[in-house]
Scaffold this active site. Structure first.
Site, PDB file in Angstrom:
ATOM      1  N   ASP A 134       0.842   0.329   2.034  1.00 41.75           N
ATOM      2  CA  ASP A 134      -0.560   0.667   2.267  1.00 41.75           C
ATOM      3  C   ASP A 134      -1.253  -0.243   3.267  1.00 41.75           C
ATOM      4  OD1 ASP A 134      -0.462   2.868   0.653  1.00 41.75           O
ATOM      5  OD2 ASP A 134      -1.112   1.812  -1.137  1.00 41.75           O
ATOM      6  N   TYR A 190      -5.150   6.877  -4.274  1.00 42.65           N
ATOM      7  CA  TYR A 190      -5.331   5.631  -5.027  1.00 42.65           C
ATOM      8  C   TYR A 190      -6.442   4.771  -4.445  1.00 42.65           C
ATOM      9  CZ  TYR A 190      -2.068   4.521  -8.828  1.00 42.65           C
ATOM     10  OH  TYR A 190      -1.446   4.422 -10.046  1.00 42.65           O
TER      11      TYR A 190
END
Length: 694
Positions: A335, A419
């Protein structure tokens, strides 16, 4: 924007350069510097720029030469004449529009010139929202996708949602920039709500998209049973299940009504000051930088004028999934490297993300054209009460002395697709620095057929009809450059506690235990060990605590969390250079900043990272006085469960950097006592109902 002539461009560069002020060596890239860098890059590539303009992915401030910065900091701290400023450089990462070679250009900002440019063979740049939207649109426009949607015979009035992910890679040539696009459905009833949960309706196929023209090159059918292979029956139809909504307006039964407001006020204002990027609070002082990749970077962290850390940041995180079925086996997000903690930072809001009296800090990004853009409210800063700081009651006199602990909180929240991660650096009044992560958001899910024996599937959980949530891990890595009471004399050791051998002279009753310290002398990797209470310390061997006689230092305190579970020779294992060990120790290099290598999109190893660098085994102490770098891996294995659906309560992990012999007494000894005059607390009315006034 392309310039009309070389002369105009050179004049523009000169005027931009001449307008730049002299900046502190640790200052972030400014808007004017970013604009200068992109202009220099476009001029350097003027011929190609005229045909295929540069499309910038990122423009980063590059780490300045540490030795030169230390000379500057030492002079600054001592109030001496300052040495020349270290050169400021920037790294521009870009493509030429519609073409695949990924380019890197290094720019000397002060001289407004290119230092070097190269093609990054087999590598790909990080993504951004604009590209992701184009990928999603390209997927939905594809005839191959439309054919799959026709096969499914979806309910009338529904909306198909395409969610692009970085392609996890292992079976396609690296010359292609690819995306795996998962497909979901918004039902007719809720599709117009801005928080409609399309993840509650996963479809049974994904599309692989070519990043050059956003065309679909392949359809991947999803597994919908425990069988390893995906279903291929052309007659498979979509079965609609109940919605799984989390938006307050859509929750069946409504919201609880028994929570009363909590208001936090500071009538005399906050206790911290911010001067540019320098933050001062209590006895702490540090520079807070924003970065598109790492989010928050702390530099030159000092307590009461004494340096403790030169640089600290969250270097990388990966989320490998444990579902072995194709194509989910590729799912392994990086990420930070593939998206960016700063690039995906939320615009934080008063009373929502941040509670109390808040100071906000904007971030800086760039458009594909190389123009600066402001990322508003990327970081919030506030104080909070943290309970009792220390207390003692003298039982003989009845007097109690107590102080309240206070924390200064720096918060950044990133949203990466499904998320959210809330990241925190937290300073307290006892000289402790904490790092915290809170994971929330929505689990990445796949379809599951009705009638499947849910309990028999060991690598995930059925969380709702038609919805399967694979188990996965969230593994983070912190990169820490200690500067323990000096910028050049830090060392790494680890300490263990062992029982003393029973001995009639030294341990006659068998109750003794003692600590043993082992210096880390070479680049290496090792793990924490709860059985020996192994603790990693950053110390200054040339400065001793006058009472203990031991080196002053700070210790890293964290539980030994589970490490990467994928096989070492799997693609997850190869790419995850930092997931094998809790601790890696390497020699400092400005070229070694990211725990899994610099460019993670479709990476296949070979770029370096913690595992590679630690395995060199070079001595940490040499004639050049190279300082060590400590890399720490932490995280949690997310065994999915029904309570995490449809949106996940925060999973919290906090670790600490605690002084150990750095001070001679409790550093919070001089915190003012906690008194009612200061705190103005009130008694609660806990009656079930109010009496009517008579």
């Amino acid at each position: 924007m392309a310039t009309s002539s070389a002369t105009t461009s050179f004049d523009s560069i000169s005027s931009l350069r001449d307008a730049l002020p002299a900046l502190h060596p640790l200052a972030s890239l400014t808007k004017d510097e970013l604009r200068l860098v992109s202009t220099v890059v476009k001029q350097h590539n003027a011929k190609q720029q005229a045909q295929t303009p540069c499309q910038f992915r990122r423009i980063y401030f590059m780490e300045p030469n540490k030795k030169l910065v230390i000379e500057y900091l030492k002079a600054e701290n001592a109030g001496l004449p300052l040495p020349p400023l270290p050169p400021r450089r920037a790294q521009a990462l870009f493509y030429f529009k519609g073409e695949l070679p990924f380019m890197e250009c290094i720019v000397d900002i002060g001289h407004a010139r290119v230092v070097g440019q190269r093609v990054l063979e087999g590598m790909h740049g990080a993504g951004d929202d604009e590209e992701m939207f184009k990928v999603a649109a390209g997927a939905l426009a594809s005839p191959m996708v439309k054919k799959e949607l026709e096969r499914l015979q979806l309910p009338e009035g529904c909306e198909v949602v395409a969610e692009p992910w970085p392609y996890g890679t292992d079976d396609e040539p690296q010359s292609l920039r690819l995306f795996e696009v998962w497909m979901f459905l918004n039902s007719k009833e809720s599709k117009h709500h801005p928080s409609a949960n399309f993840y509650g309706h996963p479809l049974d196929f994904a599309a692989v998209v070519d990043g050059r023209d956003f065309s679909v090159i392949r359809i991947d059918r999803m597994p919908t049973t425990a069988a390893f292979q995906a279903a291929t029956d052309p007659n498979t139809r979509y079965k609609h299940h109940q919605d799984s909504e989390y938006a307050p307006e859509l929750i069946p039964g409504g919201l609880r009504r028994d929570l009363k407001p909590i208001h936090i006020s500071q009538p005399e204002g906050v206790s911290f000051t911010v001067e540019g990027e320098i933050v001062r609070w209590q006895k702490w002082e540090f520079t807070l930088n924003f970065d598109l990749r790492e989010g928050m970077i702390l530099r030159n962290v000092k307590y009461d004028g004494r340096p403790i850390f030169y640089r600290m940041s969250a270097s990388e995180m990966t989320v490998p999934y444990g579902d072995p079925r194709t194509p989910v086996h590729r799912k392994s997000a990086y990420d930070f490297g593939e998206c960016g903690a700063g690039q995906t930072a939320n615009n934080l809001q008063l009373g929502c993300d941040c509670l109390g009296v808040i100071h906000y800090i904007d971030g800086l990004g760039c458009t594909p054209e190389g123009e600066p853009i402001t990322l508003p409210n990327a970081i919030c800063m506030h104080e909070q009460d943290a309970g009792i700081g220390w207390k003692h009651t003298n039982v003989r006199t009845g007097r109690a002395d107590v102080t309240r602990a206070r924390e200064l909180v720096l918060q950044l929240i990133l949203t990466v697709g499904n998320y959210e991660y809330a990241l925190y650096w937290i300073f307290d009044t006892a000289g402790v620095l904490h790092w915290e992560v809170r994971a929330t958001g929505i689990m990445s899910v796949t379809p599951i057929e009705d009638g499947v024996d849910a309990a028999s599937i060991k690598y995930g959980t059925v969380v709702a009809p038609g919805v399967f949530a694979p188990h996965h891990q969230h593994l983070f890595n912190l990169r820490i450059e200690p500067a323990i009471d000096d910028y050049e004399d830090s060392a790494i050791v680890y300490e263990e506690t062992h029982p003393m051998p029973r001995d009639p002279l030294s341990n006659p009753y068998g109750v003794g235990f003692e600590s043993h310290t082992t210096p880390v002398t070479h680049e290496s990797a090792f793990n924490l060990d709860w059985q020996t209470n192994r603790v990693v310390k950053m110390v200054n061997p040339n400065k001793l605590n006058r009472f203990s006689g031991r080196p002053v230092g700070y210790k890293l305190v964290a539980p030994p969390t589970q490490l990467g579970l994928a096989a070492r020779d799997s693609m997850h294992g190869i790419r995850g250079e930092f997931v094998d060990n809790h601790v890696h120790v390497t020699k400092h290099s400005e070229k070694e900043m990211y725990a899994a290598g610099e460019h993670n999109w479709q990476s296949v190893g070979g770029q370096g990272g913690c595992r590679t660098w630690a395995s060199r085994g070079r001595p940490l102490v040499d004639d050049e006085k190279t300082t060590p770098v400590l890399w720490f891996t932490l995280g949690f294995t997310h065994g999915t469960k029904s309570e995490d659906w449809p949106v996940m309560p925060v999973e919290t992990f906090r670790m600490h950097f605690k002084p150990v012999g750095f001070f001679e007494v409790n550093p919070a000894l001089d915190v003012a006592p906690s008194t009612q005059l200061f705190n103005k607390s009130t008694s609660a009315d806990v009656s079930c109902c109010k009496k009517a006034n008579l």
